[in-house]
Design a protein around this motif. Structure first.
Motif, PDB file in Angstrom:
ATOM      1  N   LYS A  16      -7.684  -6.119  -1.634  1.00  0.00           N
ATOM      2  CA  LYS A  16      -7.951  -6.025  -3.073  1.00  0.00           C
ATOM      3  C   LYS A  16      -9.448  -6.172  -3.342  1.00  0.00           C
ATOM      4  CE  LYS A  16      -7.752  -8.779  -7.077  1.00  0.00           C
ATOM      5  NZ  LYS A  16      -7.860 -10.162  -7.311  1.00  0.00           N
ATOM      6  N   GLY A  17     -10.059  -7.108  -2.656  1.00  0.00           N
ATOM      7  CA  GLY A  17     -11.498  -7.360  -2.820  1.00  0.00           C
ATOM      8  C   GLY A  17     -12.348  -6.162  -2.414  1.00  0.00           C
ATOM      9  N   SER A  18     -12.045  -5.602  -1.241  1.00  0.00           N
ATOM     10  CA  SER A  18     -12.867  -4.479  -0.780  1.00  0.00           C
ATOM     11  C   SER A  18     -12.598  -3.234  -1.623  1.00  0.00           C
ATOM     12  CB  SER A  18     -12.652  -4.204   0.712  1.00  0.00           C
ATOM     13  OG  SER A  18     -11.301  -4.018   0.992  1.00  0.00           O
TER      14      SER A  18
ATOM     15  N   PHE B 191     -15.067   0.881   4.212  1.00  0.00           N
ATOM     16  CA  PHE B 191     -13.841   0.614   3.468  1.00  0.00           C
ATOM     17  C   PHE B 191     -12.642   1.274   4.162  1.00  0.00           C
ATOM     18  CE2 PHE B 191     -10.822  -0.031   0.200  1.00  0.00           C
ATOM     19  CZ  PHE B 191     -10.204   1.172  -0.065  1.00  0.00           C
TER      20      PHE B 191
ATOM     21  N   GLN C 259     -21.349   2.956 -10.099  1.00  0.00           N
ATOM     22  CA  GLN C 259     -22.465   2.034  -9.839  1.00  0.00           C
ATOM     23  C   GLN C 259     -23.041   2.285  -8.437  1.00  0.00           C
ATOM     24  OE1 GLN C 259     -23.430  -1.546 -11.003  1.00  0.00           O
ATOM     25  NE2 GLN C 259     -22.644  -1.192 -13.040  1.00  0.00           N
ATOM     26  N   LEU C 260     -22.140   2.455  -7.468  1.00  0.00           N
ATOM     27  CA  LEU C 260     -22.593   2.693  -6.094  1.00  0.00           C
ATOM     28  C   LEU C 260     -23.332   4.030  -6.001  1.00  0.00           C
ATOM     29  CD1 LEU C 260     -19.504   1.568  -3.940  1.00  0.00           C
ATOM     30  CD2 LEU C 260     -21.422   0.202  -4.717  1.00  0.00           C
TER      31      LEU C 260
ATOM     32  N   ALA D 163     -11.943  -3.290  -4.815  1.00  0.00           N
ATOM     33  CA  ALA D 163     -12.715  -3.515  -6.050  1.00  0.00           C
ATOM     34  C   ALA D 163     -14.194  -3.233  -5.811  1.00  0.00           C
ATOM     35  CB  ALA D 163     -12.515  -4.942  -6.541  1.00  0.00           C
ATOM     36  N   SER D 164     -14.688  -3.591  -4.641  1.00  0.00           N
ATOM     37  CA  SER D 164     -16.119  -3.416  -4.342  1.00  0.00           C
ATOM     38  C   SER D 164     -16.519  -1.950  -4.256  1.00  0.00           C
ATOM     39  CB  SER D 164     -16.482  -4.111  -3.041  1.00  0.00           C
ATOM     40  OG  SER D 164     -16.388  -5.498  -3.194  1.00  0.00           O
ATOM     41  N   VAL D 165     -15.609  -1.078  -3.810  1.00  0.00           N
ATOM     42  CA  VAL D 165     -15.967   0.349  -3.710  1.00  0.00           C
ATOM     43  C   VAL D 165     -15.468   1.145  -4.915  1.00  0.00           C
ATOM     44  CG1 VAL D 165     -15.932   0.259  -1.190  1.00  0.00           C
ATOM     45  CG2 VAL D 165     -13.951   1.157  -2.377  1.00  0.00           C
TER      46      VAL D 165
ATOM     47  N   GLN E  48     -16.977   1.153 -10.848  1.00  0.00           N
ATOM     48  CA  GLN E  48     -17.699   0.504  -9.754  1.00  0.00           C
ATOM     49  C   GLN E  48     -18.223   1.567  -8.776  1.00  0.00           C
ATOM     50  OE1 GLN E  48     -18.819  -2.435  -9.288  1.00  0.00           O
ATOM     51  NE2 GLN E  48     -19.326  -2.477  -7.117  1.00  0.00           N
TER      52      GLN E  48
ATOM     53  N   HIS F 248      -5.337 -10.021  -0.411  1.00  0.00           N
ATOM     54  CA  HIS F 248      -6.510 -10.428  -1.192  1.00  0.00           C
ATOM     55  C   HIS F 248      -7.777  -9.752  -0.665  1.00  0.00           C
ATOM     56  CE1 HIS F 248      -9.237 -13.069  -3.411  1.00  0.00           C
ATOM     57  NE2 HIS F 248      -9.863 -13.302  -2.277  1.00  0.00           N
TER      58      HIS F 248
END
Lengths: 158, 205
Positions: free
Chosen positions: A82-84, A49, A29-30, A86-88, A26, A79
């Motif tokens: 975990k989400g942030s 982040f 991708q960034l 995963a995003s970075v 990921q 949660h």
């Protein structure tokens, strides 16, 4: 330091972070989305982040210090982290958050506290590497800017 | 000629996720989505409640003015698609989806739900409630195309191509009609002369 040397330094740091399992695809991708139209893409997201992660970890520590722990609330914060992550592309932190959520489901305070220590350590380790990465990126940007100005002056003189 | 912008309302309580989605949508157009692909104009809010307030505002702006604003400010125009996170405090993405569908608009705004949890029940629940699509987080560059399709906004070049196709098709029809009419006139002339017994003179002339 020349831009080329800084680029090598940056690549070595990021490759090391991938090799240690701190980052996943990921993050790649960034990096791919960063170009001349969005030159600060990665640094913006990484900075956000780091700030948001710090806030969530402080909040988790506060929640787990309470005599009656609200595990649903704790789970909600984990949660988010975990989400942030995963995003970075912060793979290690993300995976530890998954473990953390299991302890929340089990309503295990000891499990949550131990995992919080682990998440904190991993997050701070990642953050220090991100900060080093941002420093190199800033120096590289400054070096490139200086070179551009020098080239422009030389052209003007000739 | 540039394509019409797709106006996306991103709803996510996580500031990191909001920013990543926003930058991803903007970069997707500039980086690799060019060649007539519609750019994204992104508005981001951190809750379902704020999303409903914004949608209500935009709706009443459109109803109160008979024509679009002269300045053509994209930020004040209607939303083409809502991209919402599922897990949010107070008003979840599912609640927001139902609230948008309950507005009863003749052209309901498409809603795409995103979540980090790959739960089949959650996915089917959202699709049954009318979500156009369900995307797993973290959002990737490939997901941008799905979003574009769900928005239903056609690029201007496609609209132009279809209208020019219709025009050439019309001219072709007219030309064929003229040819057919001329052929019928010639045939009727021939028949008339033959019936008058001057067929031989026709060949001699």
């Amino acid at each position: 330091m020349a831009a080329a040397a800084l680029t090598n330094q940056l690549n070595a740091l990021v490759n090391n972070m991938f090799a240690m399992g701190l980052l996943d695809d990921q993050f790649q991708q960034l990096q791919m989305l960063q170009d001349s139209t969005a030159p600060d893409f990665v640094s913006e997201v990484v900075t956000l982040f780091c700030d948001d992660g710090e806030r969530i970890i402080c909040e988790l520590a506060r929640q787990l210090e309470k005599p009656n722990v609200d595990f649903d609330r704790v789970d909600s914060y984990v949660h988010q982290l975990k989400g942030s992550s995963a995003s970075v592309g912060a793979q290690k932190v993300k995976n530890t958050c998954i473990q953390f959520r299991e302890f929340c489901q089990q309503r295990s305070r000891d499990g949550c506290l131990k995992t919080l220590d682990l998440v904190r350590t991993e997050f701070y380790d990642l953050r220090s590497k991100f900060q080093a990465m941002l420093q190199i990126m800033n120096r590289k940007a400054e070096s490139t800017e200086k070179k551009k100005n020098c080239d422009a002056e030389a052209e003007g003189a000739s | 000629m540039g394509a019409e912008a797709v106006r996306v309302l991103v709803v996510d309580d996580s500031p990191v996720d909001r920013r990543v989605v926003e930058l991803l949508l903007r970069a997707a157009h500039c980086g690799g989505g060019g060649g007539g692909a519609a750019p994204f104009h992104v508005t981001a809010v951190d809750s379902g409640k704020k999303a409903m307030e914004l949608l209500g505002q935009r709706r009443s702006n459109r109803l109160s003015t008979s024509s679009p604003p002269a300045s053509a400010d994209v930020s004040e125009q209607a939303i083409d698609i809502v991209l919402t996170d599922y897990c949010m405090p107070e008003m979840t993405g599912y609640d927001l989806l139902k609230a948008i569908k309950a507005l009863g608009s003749p052209n309901p705004i498409p809603v795409v739900v995103m979540s980090s949890e790959n739960e089949p029940q959650r996915i089917s629940r959202c699709l049954t409630a009318g979500a156009e699509d369900f995307i797993l987080k973290p959002l990737k560059i490939n997901d941008v195309q799905r979003l574009r399709k769900c928005s239903g906004v056609k690029p201007k070049t496609a609209v132009m191509n279809s209208s020019s196709f219709e025009v050439s098709h019309y001219f072709q029809f007219i030309f064929k009609f003229i040819l057919l009419t001329y052929a019928l006139m010639c045939l009727s002339q021939l028949f008339h002369r033959w019936s008058n017994g001057s067929f031989l003179s026709l060949w001699c002339a």
